[in-house]
Design a protein around this motif. Structure first.
Motif, PDB file in Angstrom:
ATOM      1  N   SER A  24       0.970  -1.283  -0.101  1.00 31.14           N
ATOM      2  CA  SER A  24      -0.375   0.161  -0.002  1.00 31.14           C
ATOM      3  C   SER A  24       0.734   1.379  -0.481  1.00 31.14           C
ATOM      4  O   SER A  24       2.252   0.426   0.092  1.00 31.14           O
ATOM      5  N   ASN A  25       0.340   2.276  -0.232  1.00 28.84           N
ATOM      6  CA  ASN A  25       0.948   3.285  -0.267  1.00 28.84           C
ATOM      7  C   ASN A  25       0.593   4.247   1.155  1.00 28.84           C
ATOM      8  O   ASN A  25      -0.318   3.667   2.421  1.00 28.84           O
ATOM      9  N   THR A  26       1.565   5.012   1.270  1.00 32.04           N
ATOM     10  CA  THR A  26       1.807   6.027   2.601  1.00 32.04           C
ATOM     11  C   THR A  26       0.508   6.531   2.777  1.00 32.04           C
ATOM     12  O   THR A  26       0.209   6.986   4.157  1.00 32.04           O
ATOM     13  N   SER A  27      -0.050   7.450   2.065  1.00 33.16           N
ATOM     14  CA  SER A  27      -1.655   8.377   2.659  1.00 33.16           C
ATOM     15  C   SER A  27      -2.378   7.158   2.413  1.00 33.16           C
ATOM     16  O   SER A  27      -4.045   7.954   3.379  1.00 33.16           O
ATOM     17  N   GLY A  28      -2.642   6.048   2.014  1.00 33.09           N
ATOM     18  CA  GLY A  28      -3.440   4.948   2.568  1.00 33.09           C
ATOM     19  C   GLY A  28      -4.608   4.871   2.199  1.00 33.09           C
ATOM     20  O   GLY A  28      -5.622   3.865   1.971  1.00 33.09           O
ATOM     21  N   TYR A  49      -9.277  -7.400   3.206  1.00 32.29           N
ATOM     22  CA  TYR A  49      -8.209  -7.231   3.404  1.00 32.29           C
ATOM     23  C   TYR A  49      -9.292  -5.688   2.749  1.00 32.29           C
ATOM     24  O   TYR A  49      -8.555  -4.736   3.052  1.00 32.29           O
ATOM     25  N   ALA A  50     -10.379  -5.752   2.131  1.00 32.71           N
ATOM     26  CA  ALA A  50     -11.172  -4.518   1.458  1.00 32.71           C
ATOM     27  C   ALA A  50     -11.646  -3.315   2.870  1.00 32.71           C
ATOM     28  O   ALA A  50     -11.823  -2.702   2.307  1.00 32.71           O
ATOM     29  N   GLU A  51     -11.512  -4.435   4.135  1.00 33.38           N
ATOM     30  CA  GLU A  51     -12.133  -3.944   5.648  1.00 33.38           C
ATOM     31  C   GLU A  51     -11.224  -3.315   6.154  1.00 33.38           C
ATOM     32  O   GLU A  51     -11.532  -2.279   6.918  1.00 33.38           O
ATOM     33  N   ILE A  52      -9.949  -2.626   5.841  1.00 34.93           N
ATOM     34  CA  ILE A  52      -8.557  -1.998   6.136  1.00 34.93           C
ATOM     35  C   ILE A  52      -8.531  -0.863   6.135  1.00 34.93           C
ATOM     36  O   ILE A  52      -9.193  -0.251   4.823  1.00 34.93           O
ATOM     37  N   LYS A  53      -9.098  -0.246   6.469  1.00 31.80           N
ATOM     38  CA  LYS A  53      -9.667   1.358   6.529  1.00 31.80           C
ATOM     39  C   LYS A  53      -8.093   2.611   6.361  1.00 31.80           C
ATOM     40  O   LYS A  53      -7.442   2.142   6.969  1.00 31.80           O
ATOM     41  N   LYS A  54      -8.296   3.470   6.123  1.00 26.13           N
ATOM     42  CA  LYS A  54      -7.758   4.486   5.344  1.00 26.13           C
ATOM     43  C   LYS A  54      -6.896   4.492   5.983  1.00 26.13           C
ATOM     44  O   LYS A  54      -5.812   5.192   6.177  1.00 26.13           O
ATOM     45  N   SER A  55      -6.970   4.900   7.434  1.00 22.10           N
ATOM     46  CA  SER A  55      -6.384   5.223   8.462  1.00 22.10           C
ATOM     47  C   SER A  55      -5.578   4.903   9.139  1.00 22.10           C
ATOM     48  O   SER A  55      -4.302   5.188   9.098  1.00 22.10           O
ATOM     49  N   THR A  56      -5.815   3.076   8.447  1.00 23.39           N
ATOM     50  CA  THR A  56      -5.483   2.637   9.757  1.00 23.39           C
ATOM     51  C   THR A  56      -4.127   2.039   8.491  1.00 23.39           C
ATOM     52  O   THR A  56      -2.280   2.289   9.090  1.00 23.39           O
ATOM     53  N   LEU A  57      -4.183   3.095   7.389  1.00 25.76           N
ATOM     54  CA  LEU A  57      -2.826   2.147   6.523  1.00 25.76           C
ATOM     55  C   LEU A  57      -1.674   2.959   6.863  1.00 25.76           C
ATOM     56  O   LEU A  57      -0.887   2.654   6.627  1.00 25.76           O
ATOM     57  N   HIS A  58      -2.057   4.415   6.931  1.00 25.67           N
ATOM     58  CA  HIS A  58      -1.820   5.335   6.753  1.00 25.67           C
ATOM     59  C   HIS A  58      -0.837   5.523   8.434  1.00 25.67           C
ATOM     60  O   HIS A  58       0.174   6.046   7.919  1.00 25.67           O
ATOM     61  N   ALA A  59      -1.097   5.626   9.301  1.00 23.12           N
ATOM     62  CA  ALA A  59      -0.500   5.378  10.622  1.00 23.12           C
ATOM     63  C   ALA A  59       0.006   4.047  11.162  1.00 23.12           C
ATOM     64  O   ALA A  59       1.211   4.361  11.681  1.00 23.12           O
TER      65      ALA A  59
END
Length: 318
Positions: free
Chosen positions: A30-34, A189-199
């Motif tokens: 994934s990327n840094t912005s999430g 996988y689809a349930e992972i939130k953008k905020s989680t990816l970013h953090a």
């Protein structure tokens, strides 16, 4: 399943049947912005499992690949890089109106080759032995995914029991195929939130993380898993605790034979006498070398256990 459940015990005790060793490996990116997470790569031992009959693998919610150990090898990773990563990221950047210029951050896993190259793609490897403290996906994404997947697996069993009252929990679990697994992987996988990816980038690149103290809570997921387990009932489920969930989510320590297999698979992609830039040749890193090294390690551990008066320190060394 937790080792104390009757499902786990049953699979160990069936006469003439070895403990199940079904294995998949999942590759995340994934990327840094999430706001962008690639379709995951799932690796299995079989290219075309029985449950895939009539299924077009190109329509799955994951990229599918296979090898005899279900591990990421240099060859398989190179294929993913050239045929999945590059095209997908090009498409994403085009949609954003951005030029194709990419930094790919990798850890030093054996299956991540050093020779990867592509125009306008810079590849940076994390320092050795820092994965657990720096690797973004290790900082909460993998644990979040596992919790979401476990919750879906428990929900699957409960749904099977509710749809057919004659089924036992073991019967319901036997109906769970690799295709079900793939579907659950895609949904979790689809349930992972953008905020989680970013953090998760806080440890390795704190400047890009907006929150001063990002936290990826899993208490709610654990609570829902425990509730589902108690609804299932029976040995190992009716008293499932958070500690049991953590046991399921923990990466299992590989055994010595698996380590040898890993060495052999890696060696398939390397010459027996690889010449390095300084002109010197490496001795072959064979199964025999690994076994001798492990034996030396055991002797060293035994030495300190017998001579170190501080037990805790000796155990940490082990």
């Amino acid at each position: 399943m937790p080792e104390k459940t009757f499902i786990a015990k049953h699979r160990k005790s069936v006469p003439g049947h070895k403990t199940a060793k079904d294995r998949i490996t999942i590759l995340f990116c994934s990327n840094t912005s999430g706001d962008y997470i690639m379709k995951p790569l799932v690796i299995n031992k079989s290219k075309q499992p029985c449950s895939f009959k009539g299924i077009n693998i190109n329509n799955l919610s994951v990229y599918w690949n296979a090898n005899k150990k279900a591990w990421v090898t240099a060859t398989l990773f190179t294929d993913w890089f050239n045929n999945r990563f590059v095209p997908d990221v090009k498409k994403y950047l085009l949609q954003k109106g951005l030029p194709f210029k990419v930094l790919l951050l990798l850890d030093n896993a054996p299956g991540h080759p050093k020779y990867l190259q592509y125009e306008n793609v810079e590849i940076v490897f994390l320092p050795k032995n820092t994965t657990s403290i720096l690797q973004p996906l290790d900082q909460g994404i993998i644990s979040t995914f596992k919790a979401l997947y476990i919750k879906r697996a428990f929900r699957y069993i409960l749904d099977q029991l509710e749809n057919d009252r004659s089924l036992s929990v073991i019967d319901a679990w036997k109906k769970f195929t690799i295709l079900d697994c793939v579907k659950h992987v895609g949904m979790a996988y689809a349930e992972i939130k953008k905020s989680t990816l970013h953090a998760c980038w806080k440890a390795v690149w704190p400047d890009v993380v907006e929150s001063a103290n990002p936290r990826i809570p899993l208490e709610q997921e654990y609570s829902q898993i425990i509730e589902l387990a108690h609804s299932l009932g029976g040995e190992g489920f009716e008293d499932l605790s958070e500690a049991d969930i953590i046991e399921i989510m923990a990466d299992k320590e590989i055994c010595e034979d698996e380590l040898i297999d890993m060495v052999n698979i890696t060696s398939e992609n390397e010459s027996d006498n690889e010449t390095v830039a300084d002109g010197y040749a490496h001795n072959p890193f064979t199964a025999k070398v690994v076994r001798e090294g492990l034996e030396l390690g055991r002797k060293l551990v035994n030495y300190f256990q017998q001579n170190d008066p501080h037990l805790d320190r000796a155990l940490r060394l082990q």
